[in-house]
Design a protein around this motif. Sequence first.
Motif, mmCIF file in Angstrom:
data_model
loop_
_atom_site.group_PDB
_atom_site.id
_atom_site.type_symbol
_atom_site.label_atom_id
_atom_site.label_comp_id
_atom_site.label_asym_id
_atom_site.label_seq_id
_atom_site.Cartn_x
_atom_site.Cartn_y
_atom_site.Cartn_z
ATOM 1 N N VAL A 87 51.184 -1.352 -7.368
ATOM 2 C CA VAL A 87 50.072 -1.903 -8.128
ATOM 3 C C VAL A 87 50.566 -2.643 -9.370
ATOM 4 O O VAL A 87 50.034 -3.683 -9.727
ATOM 5 C CB VAL A 87 49.100 -0.772 -8.512
ATOM 6 C CG1 VAL A 87 48.064 -1.259 -9.493
ATOM 7 C CG2 VAL A 87 48.408 -0.246 -7.271
ATOM 8 N N ARG B 296 54.606 -7.447 -9.818
ATOM 9 C CA ARG B 296 54.062 -8.719 -9.362
ATOM 10 C C ARG B 296 54.988 -9.439 -8.412
ATOM 11 O O ARG B 296 54.567 -10.336 -7.701
ATOM 12 C CB ARG B 296 53.771 -9.617 -10.566
ATOM 13 C CG ARG B 296 52.641 -9.062 -11.384
ATOM 14 C CD ARG B 296 51.884 -10.117 -12.115
ATOM 15 N NE ARG B 296 52.697 -11.204 -12.594
ATOM 16 C CZ ARG B 296 52.535 -11.741 -13.807
ATOM 17 N NH1 ARG B 296 51.632 -11.249 -14.622
ATOM 18 N NH2 ARG B 296 53.256 -12.751 -14.178
ATOM 19 N N LEU C 291 50.144 -16.795 -6.218
ATOM 20 C CA LEU C 291 49.163 -16.671 -5.134
ATOM 21 C C LEU C 291 47.785 -16.411 -5.697
ATOM 22 O O LEU C 291 46.790 -16.962 -5.242
ATOM 23 C CB LEU C 291 49.532 -15.507 -4.214
ATOM 24 C CG LEU C 291 50.372 -15.812 -2.993
ATOM 25 C CD1 LEU C 291 51.813 -15.955 -3.397
ATOM 26 C CD2 LEU C 291 50.197 -14.720 -1.995
ATOM 27 N N GLU C 292 47.747 -15.540 -6.701
ATOM 28 C CA GLU C 292 46.442 -15.205 -7.269
ATOM 29 C C GLU C 292 45.791 -16.421 -7.883
ATOM 30 O O GLU C 292 44.592 -16.616 -7.775
ATOM 31 C CB GLU C 292 46.598 -14.105 -8.319
ATOM 32 C CG GLU C 292 47.027 -12.784 -7.696
ATOM 33 C CD GLU C 292 47.361 -11.742 -8.735
ATOM 34 O OE1 GLU C 292 47.020 -11.946 -9.909
ATOM 35 O OE2 GLU C 292 47.978 -10.736 -8.355
#
Lengths: 682, 220
Positions: free
Chosen positions: B145, B148, B212-213
């Motif tokens: 989590v 990154r 990507l986000e």
Amino acid sequence: MRLAEALVFASRNVSELSAAGVALLFALSAGATALARHFLITRSIYTACALACSALAALGMCALIAPPVPPVTVSLPIGLPFAHTLLGVDALSAVFLIIVNLTSAIVSAGAIGYGVHAREPQRVVPFYPAFIGAMNLVVIAQDAFSFLLGWELMSLTSWALVVSDDRSADNRRAGIVYLIMATGGALALLLAFGVLAGAHGGYSFAQMRAATALAPAAIVLILTLIGAGSKAGLVPLHAWLPLAHPAAPSHVSALMSGVMTKVAVYGFVRIVFDLAGPPRLWWSTPVLIAAGITALLGVLQALMEHDLKRLLAYHTVENIGIVFIGLGLALAFRAAAMPIAAALAFIAAIFHVFNHSLFKSLLFLGSGAILNASGERDMEHLGGLIHRMPVTAVAFLVGCIAISALPPFNGFVSEWLTFQAILLSPQLPEWFLRLLVPAVGATLACSAALAAACFVKAFGVTFLGRPRTPAALAARETDRFSQVAMLLFATLCLLAGVVPGFIMDALARTSQLLLGARLAPQATQPWLRIAPIEPTRGVYNGLLVFVMIALAAVATALIARRIAAHASRRVPAWDCGFPDPSPVAQYSATSFAQPIRRVFGTALFRVRERVSMPSPGDTTAAALEVELHDTVWETFYAPVIRAVGTLADRLTRLQFLTIRKYLMLVFATLILLLAVIGLSRS
Amino acid sequence: MSPFDTDIAHLLAGSMLLVSFLLLYQDRMFALLNVFALQACGLALSVAWQAYLQQAPQLFITAVIALGFKGIIIPVALHRIIVRLGIHRSIETVIGMGPTMLFGMALVGLSIMVMLPVTQAAGTFVREDLAFALSIVLLGLLMMVTRRNAVSQVIGFMSLENGLVLAATGARGMPLVVEISVAFSVLIAFIVIGIFLFRIRERFDTVDLHALELSGGEST
């Protein structure tokens, strides 16, 4: 001798035979599905349905007149793996078996002629027998699983019939609303049975009866009121009913309004009177309040309506209110240990169920005949049909008089009995009920008067006056089968009104079973009168009233003929000096309802009327616009729909999260669950 | 059974947990890989000790698989990938080091709180082993989590799987077939993820998931 033997055989094997009847109806459905395209199938299926239903009604009568001792329950090895399907016919089931199948048989007979007029009969025929079969299954079920199975089948098949004409957006919307409400109602019933069955999970009715002491009865009552009430059409759970009932083909509307709502009443009676154990005094309060509001709001909304089938559907809501007033009173009297009064109220309610199934089916068949003949449901486009459809007009008039609770027809008797029960309420021990019951009685009286006004409107605007459209002018009398069916219903309405004592005696066994009390035998009273409480108090003689009305009518006609000219002449009606050829200038449904709309509608439905007059010299027509709000829908349903929409919009965001955020969600959920376990264990 | 037997098992499992904490704050790629290899060796030792304790020779196979795959093949392969991707010099900014470590400790506390009361019936040896295993699983998830970089997420996933295998071997009686299939699934996951890493890099010129986000999944 042969007949007696057959009777004994039938009553001894009533459960098996009725199960066979239900199976036959389902088989018919399957057959109709397989052969739906075939030319002759529609008529044969309806004929077969009529025969099967007649047989089932006869079985119900056998079981009511000569009950098998001891009561027989058949256990079929089908259904869930660990529970058998239990079917049986006790006194309550028998009564409803008669109500369901008598009406279904006559409606099916009418449908032999009517059903072929439908645009695509193969969309209706496959579901029709299954619908009747499912209603029968509910009535003869003796365990919760088969009851709920029948209940759901009944909902689904009737839903399929509602959306059989899915070209109109209204019908599709009605289908969706109906499906959602039916699911919610079934869920409530499922929970009610779950509570009744308790932790040990005895799902047969016999086991539930034995275990009632443990169940929290208040929850059962409320859940049943929601589950059965939503199917029956108790306000505010009635929203689907005026949408769905008119959307179906008319003979199906007749069954939905005339029979399916009665099956819902059966569900309520079965659970609350039979399974939930002895009632508390407060139980009657929610029932009576909901019933009173239902009766009044139903008839008022019917008055505002000028679509004939929707008007009838709203009247179903009103009549369900009347039935539930009777049931609520029966609960109150039973809790107050007044068994005779309880039996009276109960019999009044069930009698009204029977009556309503007759005249509401009659009226829906009549509206179907009109719809077929003119293609119109809107009363403002009809008029003058009495000359073109005389048989339909007579039958429809009988239905109107009966539903308006006027003697000598059957509607009067059951409402009169309800009032007799209301008049016993001062003996109730609870002060709150002593206040509430007369208030409900006043509501009932008000709604009965408004119903009469409403049916004056329905009959007058539809059948009297001049045709308002070319379609109404071109209307022709309906087919023979429908005529016979309507006349049969009309005759039954009259018979049940003239000799009500026999029906009340037949219901006595049911009240004995559920309430442990029965009224004094009525059929043996002198002159076929009924005196439910004492021979000196509250006496009604349907036969005498009928004879008097008939004599008075004949005498008036004779005298009128003697005084008036002998030959009847047909001349144009006097036009009051305004020889306007436009039939639109007649008294319309909207204008008839205007006084009542102004009195009640302003507060209840936020009615606004706008008259736009053209300025002098302008040749455009003046217009009257009536704006009407469905307050129940806007108060209870619209906020829920809005909330669901908003929530769905918000939750859409969940579909566009990044991988890491999804992982975080999973992680957070996992930690939350672990924390719950950890905290609960420590 | 000598009193040291369970102590040694606890020592090995505890050292794996400690290595999990080390994994949490490694910000260089190669260091991360080395620490992961260390954890895999710890797992192999722990499983081998269990095999000895439980007299279960099939567990030795599991230990060999753990050592071979996770201790040697996967770190070496990842090493090569990192070199080929050219990110071996990059320093990953680990978000909120202090809070993450504190949160990890809280997770260990949580898993002990959950496991000890739930498994009252089992022996002490199994119970504490399970608590360690659950902690390692949770820390692996935490790592997935908080990181990154795609490579560090893969390592988080693998360390999570280490925790699963530890729990499985401790609970005596997990069939060998299951273990082998789990090992294979990890291998396949590794291959798939490895391919994905290259695909991602081809498209976005980076394996930083932040890119990507930002694109929101809509490729141009």
